[in-house]
Design an enzyme around this catalytic site. Structure first.
Site, PDB file in Angstrom:
ATOM      1  CD  GLU A   1      13.968  18.407  16.048  1.00  0.00           C
ATOM      2  OE1 GLU A   1      13.554  17.670  15.794  1.00  0.00           O
ATOM      3  OE2 GLU A   1      13.338  19.065  16.625  1.00  0.00           O
ATOM      4  N   PRO A   2      17.432  23.586  17.616  1.00  0.00           N
ATOM      5  CG  PRO A   2      19.886  24.741  17.044  1.00  0.00           C
ATOM      6  CD  PRO A   2      18.832  23.531  16.802  1.00  0.00           C
TER       7      PRO A   2
ATOM      8  NE  ARG B   1      11.621  30.691  21.535  1.00  0.00           N
ATOM      9  CZ  ARG B   1      10.295  31.043  21.460  1.00  0.00           C
ATOM     10  NH1 ARG B   1       9.530  32.105  21.113  1.00  0.00           N
ATOM     11  NH2 ARG B   1       8.766  30.152  21.624  1.00  0.00           N
TER      12      ARG B   1
ATOM     13  CB  CYS C   1     -10.373  47.553  13.725  1.00  0.00           C
ATOM     14  SG  CYS C   1      -9.779  48.255  12.797  1.00  0.00           S
ATOM     15  CD  GLU C   2      -9.152  42.395  16.996  1.00  0.00           C
ATOM     16  OE1 GLU C   2      -9.906  42.425  17.758  1.00  0.00           O
ATOM     17  OE2 GLU C   2     -10.057  41.891  16.329  1.00  0.00           O
TER      18      GLU C   2
ATOM     19  CE1 TYR D   1       8.009  29.033  16.424  1.00  0.00           C
ATOM     20  CE2 TYR D   1       9.530  29.688  18.151  1.00  0.00           C
ATOM     21  CZ  TYR D   1       8.753  28.350  17.163  1.00  0.00           C
ATOM     22  OH  TYR D   1       9.596  27.427  17.076  1.00  0.00           O
TER      23      TYR D   1
END
Length: 442
Positions: A290-291, A293, A361-362, A390
């Protein structure tokens, strides 16, 4: 700097992907913009499939679509003859919208709802990967009430700890996923299902983690599952026709990452399974992987436009872009590392060290610390590489920022496959307060 796949630099000094000028793409579609090199996706898919074919091993290569889900990428996966790993009703719904072959869909997840399992039966998918005992009981109830059959794999934790970030390690015993291979849970699970009139146990599944570079962990996992399969033959007279060894194959995000060619991981798995089946006279199972990425990660590049900058003397220079943790949470979530380039001035020296900051705003909204780019100027296009996995799938509307558009590029052509969200999209689900006439007048 390291370029990926079909990336190149044209005579204008602009980064190109799939033969398409990225600066032109930003003029047409705006920024932030996620661009996929579809030729690289296809190349990786072919490499996985051909490795099994050369060894004469029956196999399925399933795209782990949690890495990036959309109708268009499912259509490309279908074109390449891949199977599909989905982990929610939403991903299954998207697969159905793409008319993905249902028999090649595998449904994962550690807490599937009753409704999601019913949906899987409605769509007559190829396999459900069972994760817990509650799911077993729900599957029994649904299949018996419908008198409909379903194939399943049992997800197990083989006790293998891969060298990766704690958040993306899943094969160790202390995991929310699957039946433990060593404490008897997996044995109990197979006993509950393997003689059921409507449920066919195909075998076992494991996934030991993500972004793994060495092959030892995959070898150990394959050995552990094969040993249990051989044990089940002796104890229960049950032979597993399928062995699913998951994914997690690493890619290069920075120069420090040293990924192997996709064939290297597959060949190690093949070696273990072939050796053990011969030694124990066990029928060769069909191998599934299950590739996710490793198919889409370095095929994706995010383009941003620079805005303000700030120098903190003796500390760092901040260069702000028009996206950030809302479209790529990975740096803030688990300190993921990336590299970047100035896409509109690729031939200029990339010698300035800056921190590429997002607009959320972080304080932690920093895409890359110590990025080497050309001397920054307002309006530059910054390309952040290897953002294909992702990022969009984990994107949010934090600060009510719209999600970016997505474009596929291949052979000099480009196509919009996900449109940019609008402010209207942001409030689409909002419901204003219902007020009485008296409340309004007061």
């Amino acid at each position: 700097m390291h370029l990926y796949g079909t990336q190149s630099v044209n005579n204008l000094g602009h980064l190109t992907i799939g033969g398409v000028d990225t600066v032109d793409l930003t003029h047409m579609y705006g920024t932030p913009l996620l661009v996929y090199d579809i030729a690289l996706f296809k190349e990786r898919a072919t490499a996985f499939k051909e490795t099994f074919a050369k060894a004469g091993i029956k196999a399925q290569v399933a795209y782990a679509s949690k890495a990036f889900s959309s109708i268009a990428i499912y259509e490309v996966a279908k074109e390449m003859g891949l199977s599909l790993d989905v982990v929610s009703g939403g991903e299954l719904y998207t697969a159905a919208a793409a008319d993905f072959p249902r028999e090649k869909i595998h449904f994962h997840g550690n807490n599937k709802s009753y409704t999601e399992l019913q949906f899987a039966f409605d769509e007559k998918i190829g396999c459900i990967v069972v994760d817990n005992f509650l799911e077993i009981e729900m599957l029994k109830e649904i299949s018996e009430s419908r008198k409909e059959k379903m194939n399943v794999l049992l997800r197990v934790t083989p006790g293998v700890e891969a060298s990766t970030h704690d958040y993306i390690t899943t094969g160790q015993e202390d995991s929310k996923f699957g039946f433990d291979l060593k404490n008897g849970q997996a044995d109990d699970a197979v006993l509950k299902l393997y003689n059921h009139p409507y449920i066919t146990v195909l075998g076992m599944h494991c996934h030991i983690g993500s972004q793994i570079f060495e092959t030892d962990a995959f070898r150990f996992a394959a050995e552990a599952l094969m040993e249990k399969m051989i044990e089940w033959r002796e104890k229960f007279k049950f032979i597993c026709p399928v062995l699913n060894l998951g994914g997690g194959f690493g890619i290069r995000y920075t120069e420090e990452d040293k990924p192997l060619h996709p064939s290297a991981y597959v060949e190690e798995m093949e070696d273990v399974v072939l050796s053990m089946t011969r030694k124990h006279n066990y029928p060769m199972p069909e191998i599934w992987i299950e590739p996710g990425r490793s198919l889409v990660g370095d095929a994706g590049t995010t383009l941003y436009t620079t805005g303000s900058s700030k120098e903190v003397p003796g500390v760092r220079t901040y260069v702000a872009v028009d996206g950030g943790m809302s479209d790529n949470i990975r740096p803030a979530l688990y300190e993921a590392k990336y590299t970047a380039a100035t896409a509109n001035r690729m031939l200029d020296p990339h010698a300035d060290i800056v921190t590429i900051a997002g607009k959320c705003c972080e304080s932690g909204d920093k895409l890359i610390e110590d990025a080497y780019i050309a001397e920054p100027a307002e309006g530059d296009i910054i390309a952040v590489f290897c953002t294909g996995a992702y990022t969009y799938s984990m994107a949010s509307n934090y600060n009510r920022l719209p999600k970016p558009a997505i474009v596929f590029c291949e052979n000099g052509q480009h196509q919009l496959v996900v449109r940019r969200e609008t402010y209207e999209d942001i409030i689409r689900l909002d419901i204003p307060l219902q007020r009485t006439e008296q409340e309004i007048s007061s």
